[in-house]
Scaffold this active site. Structure first.
Site, PDB file in Angstrom:
ATOM      1  N   ARG A  13      -7.061   6.286  -5.123  1.00 52.66           N
ATOM      2  CA  ARG A  13      -6.891   4.956  -5.888  1.00 52.66           C
ATOM      3  C   ARG A  13      -6.077   5.405  -7.042  1.00 52.66           C
ATOM      4  O   ARG A  13      -6.007   6.330  -7.859  1.00 52.66           O
ATOM      5  CB  ARG A  13      -7.830   4.382  -6.356  1.00 52.66           C
ATOM      6  CG  ARG A  13      -7.965   2.887  -7.065  1.00 52.66           C
ATOM      7  CD  ARG A  13      -9.167   2.557  -7.569  1.00 52.66           C
ATOM      8  NE  ARG A  13      -8.906   1.136  -8.141  1.00 52.66           N
ATOM      9  CZ  ARG A  13      -9.950   0.370  -8.595  1.00 52.66           C
ATOM     10  NH1 ARG A  13     -11.066   0.709  -8.956  1.00 52.66           N
ATOM     11  NH2 ARG A  13      -9.619  -0.736  -9.305  1.00 52.66           N
ATOM     12  N   HIS A  14      -5.199   4.325  -7.318  1.00 53.59           N
ATOM     13  CA  HIS A  14      -4.135   4.256  -8.611  1.00 53.59           C
ATOM     14  C   HIS A  14      -5.197   4.413  -9.861  1.00 53.59           C
ATOM     15  O   HIS A  14      -6.224   4.119 -10.004  1.00 53.59           O
ATOM     16  CB  HIS A  14      -3.347   2.944  -8.676  1.00 53.59           C
ATOM     17  CG  HIS A  14      -4.252   1.799  -8.688  1.00 53.59           C
ATOM     18  ND1 HIS A  14      -4.726   1.312  -9.928  1.00 53.59           N
ATOM     19  CD2 HIS A  14      -4.372   0.943  -7.776  1.00 53.59           C
ATOM     20  CE1 HIS A  14      -5.445   0.179  -9.553  1.00 53.59           C
ATOM     21  NE2 HIS A  14      -5.009  -0.362  -8.309  1.00 53.59           N
TER      22      HIS A  14
ATOM     23  N   GLN B 279      -7.011  -8.518 -10.029  1.00 56.03           N
ATOM     24  CA  GLN B 279      -5.378  -8.503  -9.950  1.00 56.03           C
ATOM     25  C   GLN B 279      -4.920  -8.653  -8.108  1.00 56.03           C
ATOM     26  O   GLN B 279      -3.619  -9.231  -8.025  1.00 56.03           O
ATOM     27  CB  GLN B 279      -4.816  -7.191 -10.160  1.00 56.03           C
ATOM     28  CG  GLN B 279      -5.357  -5.987  -9.708  1.00 56.03           C
ATOM     29  CD  GLN B 279      -4.938  -4.964 -10.764  1.00 56.03           C
ATOM     30  OE1 GLN B 279      -4.179  -4.923 -11.572  1.00 56.03           O
ATOM     31  NE2 GLN B 279      -5.911  -3.705 -10.388  1.00 56.03           N
TER      32      GLN B 279
ATOM     33  N   ARG C  55       1.627  -0.031  -9.761  1.00 58.94           N
ATOM     34  CA  ARG C  55       0.393   0.710 -10.359  1.00 58.94           C
ATOM     35  C   ARG C  55       0.329   1.816  -9.246  1.00 58.94           C
ATOM     36  O   ARG C  55      -0.247   3.031  -9.683  1.00 58.94           O
ATOM     37  CB  ARG C  55      -0.865   0.036 -10.432  1.00 58.94           C
ATOM     38  CG  ARG C  55      -1.476  -0.841  -9.358  1.00 58.94           C
ATOM     39  CD  ARG C  55      -2.510  -1.933  -9.780  1.00 58.94           C
ATOM     40  NE  ARG C  55      -3.080  -2.700  -8.773  1.00 58.94           N
ATOM     41  CZ  ARG C  55      -2.818  -3.763  -8.385  1.00 58.94           C
ATOM     42  NH1 ARG C  55      -1.524  -4.297  -8.976  1.00 58.94           N
ATOM     43  NH2 ARG C  55      -3.549  -4.303  -7.390  1.00 58.94           N
TER      44      ARG C  55
ATOM     45  N   GLU D  64      -3.139  -4.117  -1.969  1.00 57.40           N
ATOM     46  CA  GLU D  64      -4.423  -4.454  -2.164  1.00 57.40           C
ATOM     47  C   GLU D  64      -4.678  -5.855  -1.499  1.00 57.40           C
ATOM     48  O   GLU D  64      -3.727  -6.325  -1.162  1.00 57.40           O
ATOM     49  CB  GLU D  64      -4.885  -4.643  -3.741  1.00 57.40           C
ATOM     50  CG  GLU D  64      -6.168  -5.033  -4.126  1.00 57.40           C
ATOM     51  CD  GLU D  64      -7.310  -4.194  -3.549  1.00 57.40           C
ATOM     52  OE1 GLU D  64      -7.965  -4.168  -2.349  1.00 57.40           O
ATOM     53  OE2 GLU D  64      -7.801  -3.190  -4.379  1.00 57.40           O
TER      54      GLU D  64
END
Length: 199
Positions: free
Chosen positions: A8-9, A21, A58, A79
């Site tokens: 995950r970022h 987001q 990101r 996402e």
């Protein structure tokens, strides 16, 4: 045996203030940059031979901080699209309709104009399957918490309501052997576990 490293970022600017987001293209926070830099030695030791990243900033920036500026970008690893909820504070969404928010987290509710869990899981699962077909031994995918949970649902039958949010700049490891996936590590971070990661 093939291994898949799902990262995950790092924390984004909206993660830091608990703002949902989805597919909004938000940059890493200063803390997110530091988290990604701390994870770099772990990923270097895993020595991936093929690297993909979501095309959102990101994730791309996290991949670069991990040492993979040339990672192949893929929209399919974005996402989940949260539609009209994009940009809303999570606390406000819960205050307005906690049942709807909890349903979304469990994969049973779709925000207006959003993407269903079923479609999201199908999208990310196909992307990973295609990537596995093109990879020899060690695949790194830098993506999003929702993507990792969708893949765990699709590959291991772990529904989202049974998985805590994935920590920023953490790695989850899957092994593929004889056509079956198994979970080798979940949510590992060199800074320790995060139990209340933002969506």
């Amino acid at each position: 045996m093939m291994r898949i490293f799902l990262v995950r970022h790092g924390e984004s600017e909206w993660n830091s203030v608990r703002r949902l987001q989805g597919q909004a293209d938000i940059d890493l926070s200063a803390r997110g940059v530091a988290q990604a830099e701390a994870l770099r030695p772990v990923i270097e030791a895993m020595a991936p031979d093929h690297v993909l990243t979501s095309d959102l900033l990101r994730a791309r920036k996290t991949a670069a901080l991990l040492g993979f500026e040339d990672a192949v970008r893929s929209r399919e690893f974005r996402e989940i699209d949260v539609g009209d909820w994009t940009g809303h504070a999570i606390a406000d969404l819960i205050a307005a309709d906690e049942e709807a928010y909890r349903g979304w987290r469990a994969g049973t509710f779709v925000p207006p104009q959003g993407e269903s869990w079923h479609d999201f899981r199908s999208r990310t699962l196909k992307a990973l399957t295609d990537a596995c077909d093109a990879t020899r031994d060690r695949l790194l995918v830098v993506c999003h918490g929702g993507v990792i949970r969708a893949l765990l649902d699709g590959l291991l039958s772990l529904p989202p309501k049974r998985i805590i949010p994935v920590g920023p700049a953490s790695v989850t490891v899957l092994a593929l052997s004889d056509g079956h996936f198994r979970l080798e590590s979940f949510n590992f971070s060199p800074n320790g576990p995060v139990f209340d990661a933002p969506d």
